[in-house]
Design an enzyme around this catalytic site. Structure first.
Site, PDB file in Angstrom:
ATOM      1  N   TRP A  36      25.586 -30.706 -71.520  1.00 18.16           N
ATOM      2  CA  TRP A  36      25.860 -31.969 -70.817  1.00 18.16           C
ATOM      3  C   TRP A  36      25.847 -33.175 -71.766  1.00 18.16           C
ATOM      4  O   TRP A  36      26.174 -34.267 -71.359  1.00 18.16           O
ATOM      5  CB  TRP A  36      24.882 -32.191 -69.673  1.00 18.16           C
ATOM      6  CG  TRP A  36      23.436 -32.047 -70.053  1.00 18.16           C
ATOM      7  CD1 TRP A  36      22.604 -33.030 -70.519  1.00 18.16           C
ATOM      8  CD2 TRP A  36      22.652 -30.859 -69.986  1.00 18.16           C
ATOM      9  NE1 TRP A  36      21.355 -32.524 -70.762  1.00 18.16           N
ATOM     10  CE2 TRP A  36      21.355 -31.196 -70.439  1.00 18.16           C
ATOM     11  CE3 TRP A  36      22.925 -29.542 -69.594  1.00 18.16           C
ATOM     12  CZ2 TRP A  36      20.322 -30.252 -70.503  1.00 18.16           C
ATOM     13  CZ3 TRP A  36      21.894 -28.613 -69.661  1.00 18.16           C
ATOM     14  CH2 TRP A  36      20.616 -28.963 -70.111  1.00 18.16           C
ATOM     15  N   GLU A  60      19.175 -33.754 -65.830  1.00 16.47           N
ATOM     16  CA  GLU A  60      17.954 -34.556 -65.926  1.00 16.47           C
ATOM     17  C   GLU A  60      16.998 -34.259 -64.776  1.00 16.47           C
ATOM     18  O   GLU A  60      15.781 -34.234 -64.967  1.00 16.47           O
ATOM     19  CB  GLU A  60      18.297 -36.046 -65.960  1.00 16.47           C
ATOM     20  CG  GLU A  60      18.925 -36.509 -67.260  1.00 16.47           C
ATOM     21  CD  GLU A  60      17.962 -36.460 -68.441  1.00 16.47           C
ATOM     22  OE1 GLU A  60      16.739 -36.395 -68.228  1.00 16.47           O
ATOM     23  OE2 GLU A  60      18.445 -36.478 -69.584  1.00 16.47           O
ATOM     24  N   GLN A  65       9.770 -31.471 -65.112  1.00 13.85           N
ATOM     25  CA  GLN A  65       8.788 -30.387 -64.981  1.00 13.85           C
ATOM     26  C   GLN A  65       9.241 -29.053 -65.570  1.00 13.85           C
ATOM     27  O   GLN A  65       8.536 -28.054 -65.430  1.00 13.85           O
ATOM     28  CB  GLN A  65       8.413 -30.146 -63.499  1.00 13.85           C
ATOM     29  CG  GLN A  65       8.024 -31.375 -62.719  1.00 13.85           C
ATOM     30  CD  GLN A  65       6.631 -31.877 -63.057  1.00 13.85           C
ATOM     31  OE1 GLN A  65       5.849 -31.158 -63.636  1.00 13.85           O
ATOM     32  NE2 GLN A  65       6.338 -33.108 -62.715  1.00 13.85           N
ATOM     33  N   LEU A 103      13.594 -21.847 -59.930  1.00 10.20           N
ATOM     34  CA  LEU A 103      13.420 -22.984 -60.835  1.00 10.20           C
ATOM     35  C   LEU A 103      12.174 -23.802 -60.489  1.00 10.20           C
ATOM     36  O   LEU A 103      11.676 -24.561 -61.315  1.00 10.20           O
ATOM     37  CB  LEU A 103      14.665 -23.873 -60.808  1.00 10.20           C
ATOM     38  CG  LEU A 103      14.880 -24.876 -61.937  1.00 10.20           C
ATOM     39  CD1 LEU A 103      14.783 -24.212 -63.296  1.00 10.20           C
ATOM     40  CD2 LEU A 103      16.241 -25.554 -61.796  1.00 10.20           C
ATOM     41  N   GLY A 104      11.672 -23.629 -59.267  1.00  6.35           N
ATOM     42  CA  GLY A 104      10.433 -24.303 -58.876  1.00  6.35           C
ATOM     43  C   GLY A 104      10.627 -25.763 -58.513  1.00  6.35           C
ATOM     44  O   GLY A 104      11.699 -26.339 -58.700  1.00  6.35           O
ATOM     45  N   CYS A 227       3.649 -31.141 -88.627  1.00 13.69           N
ATOM     46  CA  CYS A 227       3.680 -32.464 -89.249  1.00 13.69           C
ATOM     47  C   CYS A 227       4.480 -32.477 -90.548  1.00 13.69           C
ATOM     48  O   CYS A 227       5.081 -33.496 -90.907  1.00 13.69           O
ATOM     49  CB  CYS A 227       2.261 -32.958 -89.495  1.00 13.69           C
ATOM     50  SG  CYS A 227       1.316 -33.192 -87.959  1.00 13.69           S
ATOM     51  N   CYS A 230       8.034 -33.508 -89.910  1.00 17.67           N
ATOM     52  CA  CYS A 230       8.226 -34.687 -89.055  1.00 17.67           C
ATOM     53  C   CYS A 230       8.768 -35.877 -89.845  1.00 17.67           C
ATOM     54  O   CYS A 230       8.187 -36.263 -90.872  1.00 17.67           O
ATOM     55  CB  CYS A 230       6.905 -35.070 -88.394  1.00 17.67           C
ATOM     56  SG  CYS A 230       7.046 -36.511 -87.306  1.00 17.67           S
ATOM     57  N   CYS A 236       2.775 -42.138 -89.204  1.00 19.26           N
ATOM     58  CA  CYS A 236       1.998 -41.665 -88.051  1.00 19.26           C
ATOM     59  C   CYS A 236       0.501 -41.886 -88.251  1.00 19.26           C
ATOM     60  O   CYS A 236      -0.120 -41.313 -89.164  1.00 19.26           O
ATOM     61  CB  CYS A 236       2.282 -40.173 -87.823  1.00 19.26           C
ATOM     62  SG  CYS A 236       1.394 -39.477 -86.414  1.00 19.26           S
ATOM     63  N   SER A 331       0.683 -26.543 -60.201  1.00 21.29           N
ATOM     64  CA  SER A 331       0.037 -27.563 -61.033  1.00 21.29           C
ATOM     65  C   SER A 331      -1.244 -28.085 -60.387  1.00 21.29           C
ATOM     66  O   SER A 331      -2.145 -28.541 -61.079  1.00 21.29           O
ATOM     67  CB  SER A 331       1.008 -28.730 -61.278  1.00 21.29           C
ATOM     68  OG  SER A 331       1.433 -29.290 -60.043  1.00 21.29           O
TER      69      SER A 331
END
Length: 394
Positions: A36, A60, A65, A103-104, A227, A230, A236, A331
């Site tokens: 997409w 989106e 979740q 998919l929940g 890290c 990154c 950071c 959850s």
């Protein structure tokens, strides 16, 4: 200890190097094959070039979740079944829930469906018959069911390359580590929104937001962040402090309640089984299930099933042998389903706590959308039928 208020997160140093390092990393190592985020021919959009908003919106909502790898096959199936806004608006809720099955968080599917009908009803066709129903503002997207500020910003930046910031869970984690914020981000959301907006590259918002999400998904992961790979390592504060995994700081979660649910697979003399459709609201609204309910303290599970079927369906049953016991975690709670075969004795089933009830043959169950936990019940039932065993209560 001083004031309980924490300082709002601040950008650590000049902004331009942060933007440049992130976008350079993304060009090399980012995820460039998300369907997409591409034109139908697979080419990447240029700066300011729009993409099809419908596919972005669907993706989106699915990504709320749920991780990208899980979403991809569902998105492809969805786009094949409902290729545009008109097709989704014309679909039935049953068709929508069937495609979403597994998919929940099914409320997302119902909200997407309702949003399609809302956009379809309010879009004004042009004289050429090519109306554009898609909002170009945060408020326009947030007027749709289930669309919050971060989802709206992600749609606007992805579909239209508009400079709107995002702040999903991955981005909160990346930013909390970048500034080594001493409190949970949810306590300082306004400050984190300002930080995300400040960092956003206004010339390349689509690329920047995607780069930020890719960084959180593949490098700045919840546990054992990479890290060394990154692009923001030198900037950071959590890395400089020597323990990036300590951030974001979390509140102590409340204990997750545990419940035992008695479930009855009720059969009649013809071998049909009884299912009911949940009320439209709630996490699993509109899905079908085998009837049952929560075990009361000190109550035998057989008594739970008899009581629940009497209260919710106005029927009497004989509770027989156990078919399966399974556990399922949401959850906000953990459930143990104890499922027994039951024989219908008396009473015409009534939807006292559901939308409708239906007698179906076991091979018809595949035509109904069920919650994930019920899939294992159906599999156990099908295995019993395939083995030639009776569904009658023992």
């Amino acid at each position: 200890m001083g004031s309980s208020r924490t300082r709002s997160p601040q950008v650590p140093g000049p902004i331009e190097p942060l933007r440049a390092h992130l976008l350079d990393w993304w060009e090399r190592d980012g995820r460039h094959h998300i369907p997409w985020k591409l034109h139908p021919d697979g080419s990447r959009p240029g700066p300011g070039e729009p993409l099809a908003a419908y596919g972005v919106w669907v993706a989106e909502v699915m990504l709320q979740q749920t991780q990208l790898a899980v979403v991809l096959p569902y998105w492809h199936r969805w786009m094949a079944a409902f290729p545009d806004l008109d097709a989704l608006a014309a679909a039935s809720e049953h068709e929508v829930l069937m495609l979403w099955q597994g998919l929940g968080y099914y409320a997302r599917a119902r909200r997407l469906h309702a949003g399609a009908r809302q956009l379809h009803a309010t879009s004004q066709p042009s004289p050429q018959g090519t109306g554009d129903p898609w909002p170009r503002t945060l408020e326009g997207w947030m007027a749709l069911p289930g669309i919050g500020r971060s989802t709206a910003g992600s749609i606007l930046s992805s579909a239209f390359d508009r400079p709107f910031a995002i702040l999903d869970g991955n981005v909160q984690r990346v930013l909390a580590r970048l500034v080594a914020h001493p409190a949970p981000p949810k306590r300082e959301l306004a400050g984190f929104w300002r930080l995300s907006e400040t960092l956003l590259d206004p010339q390349r918002p689509r690329a920047f937001n995607q780069a930020l999400m890719d960084l959180g998904a593949g490098v700045c992961t919840p546990r054992q962040p990479s890290c060394g790979a990154c692009p923001w390592q030198a900037h950071c504060a959590a890395y400089a402090a020597g323990d990036p995994g300590r951030f974001p700081v979390k509140d102590t979660p409340p204990p997750v309640p545990f419940q035992v649910i008695g479930v009855g697979v009720v059969s009649d003399a013809a071998g049909r089984v009884l299912i009911d459709q949940r009320l439209p609201e709630g996490l699993l609204g509109g899905l079908w299930e085998f009837p049952g309910g929560k075990q009361e303290p000190g109550e035998a599970i057989e008594a739970t099933i008899q009581r629940e079927l009497r209260e919710e369906l106005a029927i009497e049953v004989t509770v027989g042998e156990e078919l399966i016991t399974l556990e399922h975690a949401y959850s906000h709670k953990r459930l143990r389903f104890v499922v027994h075969l039951c024989r219908w004795l008396a009473g015409e089933p009534q939807p006292l706590a559901s939308q409708q009830v239906r007698w179906v043959t076991p091979d018809e169950l595949a035509s109904y959308p069920f919650p994930a936990a019920n899939a294992r019940i159906i599999a156990a039932l099908e295995a019993r039928v395939a083995a030639g065993s009776s569904l009658a209560a023992g």
